[in-house]
Design an enzyme around this catalytic site. Structure first.
Site, mmCIF file in Angstrom:
data_model
loop_
_atom_site.group_PDB
_atom_site.id
_atom_site.type_symbol
_atom_site.label_atom_id
_atom_site.label_comp_id
_atom_site.label_asym_id
_atom_site.label_seq_id
_atom_site.Cartn_x
_atom_site.Cartn_y
_atom_site.Cartn_z
ATOM 1 N N SER A 184 24.378 5.597 -6.600
ATOM 2 C CA SER A 184 24.405 6.747 -5.704
ATOM 3 C C SER A 184 24.390 6.246 -4.270
ATOM 4 O O SER A 184 23.710 5.258 -3.963
ATOM 5 C CB SER A 184 23.189 7.638 -5.957
ATOM 6 N N GLU A 205 20.938 3.626 5.913
ATOM 7 C CA GLU A 205 21.496 4.076 4.633
ATOM 8 C C GLU A 205 23.007 4.193 4.771
ATOM 9 O O GLU A 205 23.505 4.826 5.714
ATOM 10 C CB GLU A 205 20.897 5.433 4.255
ATOM 11 N N THR A 240 10.983 2.595 -12.741
ATOM 12 C CA THR A 240 10.696 3.106 -11.398
ATOM 13 C C THR A 240 9.250 2.873 -10.986
ATOM 14 O O THR A 240 8.975 2.453 -9.855
ATOM 15 C CB THR A 240 11.035 4.600 -11.304
ATOM 16 N N MET A 281 18.973 6.869 -5.410
ATOM 17 C CA MET A 281 18.807 7.396 -6.760
ATOM 18 C C MET A 281 17.557 8.247 -6.891
ATOM 19 O O MET A 281 17.393 8.969 -7.883
ATOM 20 C CB MET A 281 18.753 6.252 -7.768
ATOM 21 N N HIS A 321 19.501 1.291 -14.923
ATOM 22 C CA HIS A 321 18.355 0.440 -14.616
ATOM 23 C C HIS A 321 18.801 -1.019 -14.600
ATOM 24 O O HIS A 321 18.691 -1.722 -15.597
ATOM 25 C CB HIS A 321 17.253 0.644 -15.658
ATOM 26 N N ASN A 346 14.694 -2.339 -8.425
ATOM 27 C CA ASN A 346 14.623 -2.781 -9.816
ATOM 28 C C ASN A 346 15.069 -4.225 -9.991
ATOM 29 O O ASN A 346 14.657 -4.904 -10.938
ATOM 30 C CB ASN A 346 15.482 -1.881 -10.700
#
Length: 509
Positions: A116, A32, A479, A122, A433, A467
């Site tokens: 984020s 990450e 989601t 997110m 999205h 997504n």
């Protein structure tokens, strides 16, 4: 390493959990780019105190980490319409893709596109809405029963709460008004929005990324989550097989290589194609077919008939009325009284007891190859990755859809009260999205990036998630669909790993 997962958000976490459950001896490294955040790993910020939530949000702002700022930014980039329609807003815990986007003639862009960057992605900030896709939102080349099973599994993992019409109290009264107006032949019936929120220990608890990851640290000894670690590029050998990745420790600056039998990129709808581009993996469809929902939201002063004071409130039932997507009405509406909201909203202490309601609509985009996130071979972003530019415009069909969405906003609001302001189109990118940029396809015909199991065309052992893989025009929150697709792909990865483990064990005898 058996599996390398890029990105610690919901899709990456579904991959990790599924592979770990099916092959608990696998060595799984999840990287990450953002930092670890205090508190329970992957917990949703809505489960935190106000102070805890603010601290976490400051950490996940990427290049703006630690920067205190207003919730709404009114600086308008040169060339943008200065109306409310294009005013840039950003939610706490996120950072802009580009706060000063340059637009081509005729483009509207996605000036509010944001993301984020932190452990959990997110999934620690999301709204927790989990509707299923309907009609043409569904992916046509996945068998219905197979996709329904995957959606059900995703609901079980998230702990989705569903409410059955007609409901009770004020939500039931709102439902009746919306159903009478918006139900009809060929239209998906009005109901209630499913949510990944549950009543637990005397309070509403939101499902975050940690809910998806589960107990993987306890059950899979070979699992590691490595924060502040950027994937610079996926490594592909001369035979077209993904064999690992080049990583950079953002704390020390060290660049190193990790070898892996499977590489899975779930960096989000904009950064996943960025990683592929940086890796020299550039199919024609990469970054193209970008689409997000159009969005309108308005506050409504509830009429006497819908005054929350007239109804007993059951805090265990959220009561967000859902007007689902239908092909004849390519949009999704949500209507609820603020008094029934489970969210910690920055609207003052008395907001939950007020006579305010919220009417919010999402509409599907007319999907085109020309709408894209494109990457530079020479310029880089804050993280040293190829700089991204969003090219995005509206078609005549989009304009008709937006007009219909405005009409439906007015219709739904008039049923329960009086609008405090006219419905206004949110700044492009506000829905968060971002879909289609690494879309899946039934055939390798140049119009998709990966197959139905999310494996990149022409590259062995490289899988995608998020997504961005969704290929259809949708208005439903994505989601649940995204997690269902990740589970399907992760099951295939785990099965192939188990076969390899078995073959290796047999050969060692």
């Amino acid at each position: 390493m058996d599996v390398l997962i890029v990105g610690s958000g919901p899709a990456g976490s579904m991959y990790a959990r599924t592979i770990g459950e099916l092959t608990p001896h696998a060595r799984i490294l999840m990287v990450e780019a953002g930092p670890s955040v205090p508190g329970i790993r992957g917990d949703h910020t809505q489960n935190m105190t106000d102070d805890e939530r603010s601290a976490v949000q400051l950490l996940t702002q990427g290049p703006d980490a630690g920067l205190q700022r207003d919730a709404a930014l009114i600086d308008i980039a040169e060339g943008l319409d200065p109306s409310l329609e294009f005013r840039q807003t950003i939610l706490p815990g996120l950072h802009f893709v580009d706060s000063q986007p340059a637009l081509r003639p005729g483009d509207v862009g996605l000036p509010a596109a944001s993301m984020s960057t932190g452990v959990g992605g997110m999934g620690i900030h999301w709204g927790a809405s989990t509707p299923r896709p309907h009609q043409s939102e569904r992916i046509p080349f996945i068998p219905r029963a197979e996709m329904d099973a995957a959606l059900l599994h995703a609901e079980d993992v998230l702990g989705v709460t569903k409410q059955t019409p007609p409901g009770r109290g004020l939500p039931g009264r709102i439902y009746a008004a919306m159903a009478a107006e918006f139900d009809g032949p060929g239209l998906t019936p009005v109901g209630f929005m499913p949510n990944a929120i549950r009543w637990e220990g005397g309070r509403l608890t939101f499902s975050g990324t940690g809910t998806i990851l589960g107990d993987i640290e306890k059950t899979v000894p070979g699992f590691e989550l490595r924060p502040e670690t950027l994937c610079r590029r996926v490594l592909v050998d001369d035979d077209g097989v993904a064999v690992g990745a080049q990583l950079r420790d953002l704390s020390s600056g060290e660049v190193y290589t990790v070898r892996a039998a499977r590489v899975i990129v779930c960096a989000d709808g904009l950064r996943t194609p960025q990683v592929l581009f940086a890796s020299g993996i550039r199919p024609d469809a990469l970054g193209h077919y970008l689409n997000e929902h159009y969005q309108m939201a308005s506050f409504v002063q509830l009429s006497d008939e819908f005054d929350p004071a007239r109804f007993d409130r059951d805090p265990t039932r959220l009561g967000n009325v859902l007007i689902p997507f239908s092909d004849a009405r390519p949009m999704q509406g949500g209507v609820m009284a603020l008094a029934g909201s489970p969210y910690a909203l920055p609207l003052g202490a008395d907001a939950a007891a007020s006579r305010l309601g919220i009417v919010a609509w999402y509409a599907a985009k007319d999907i085109r190859f020309e709408d894209a996130v494109v990457f530079s071979d020479t310029e880089t972003d804050h993280y040293g990755m190829p700089k991204m530019t969003i090219q995005y415009s509206r078609t005549e069909r989009d304009l008709m859809t937006i007009a219909q969405m405005r009409e439906n906003s007015l219709r739904s609001a008039a049923l329960i009260g009086t609008l405090n302001e006219q419905p206004t189109l949110a700044a492009g990118g506000s829905s968060l999205h971002y879909q289609g940029t690494v879309r899946m396809g039934a055939f390798d015909d140049g119009n998709s990036v990966c197959d139905a199991q999310l494996k990149v065309w022409g590259i062995e052992n490289l899988y995608l998630g998020g997504n961005g893989v969704i290929p259809t025009a949708t208005a439903a929150n994505p989601t649940l669909t995204m997690l269902a697709l990740a589970w399907r792909a992760a099951t295939e990865v785990a099965t192939s790993l188990a076969d390899e483990f078995s073959s290796a064990a047999h050969a060692a005898r």
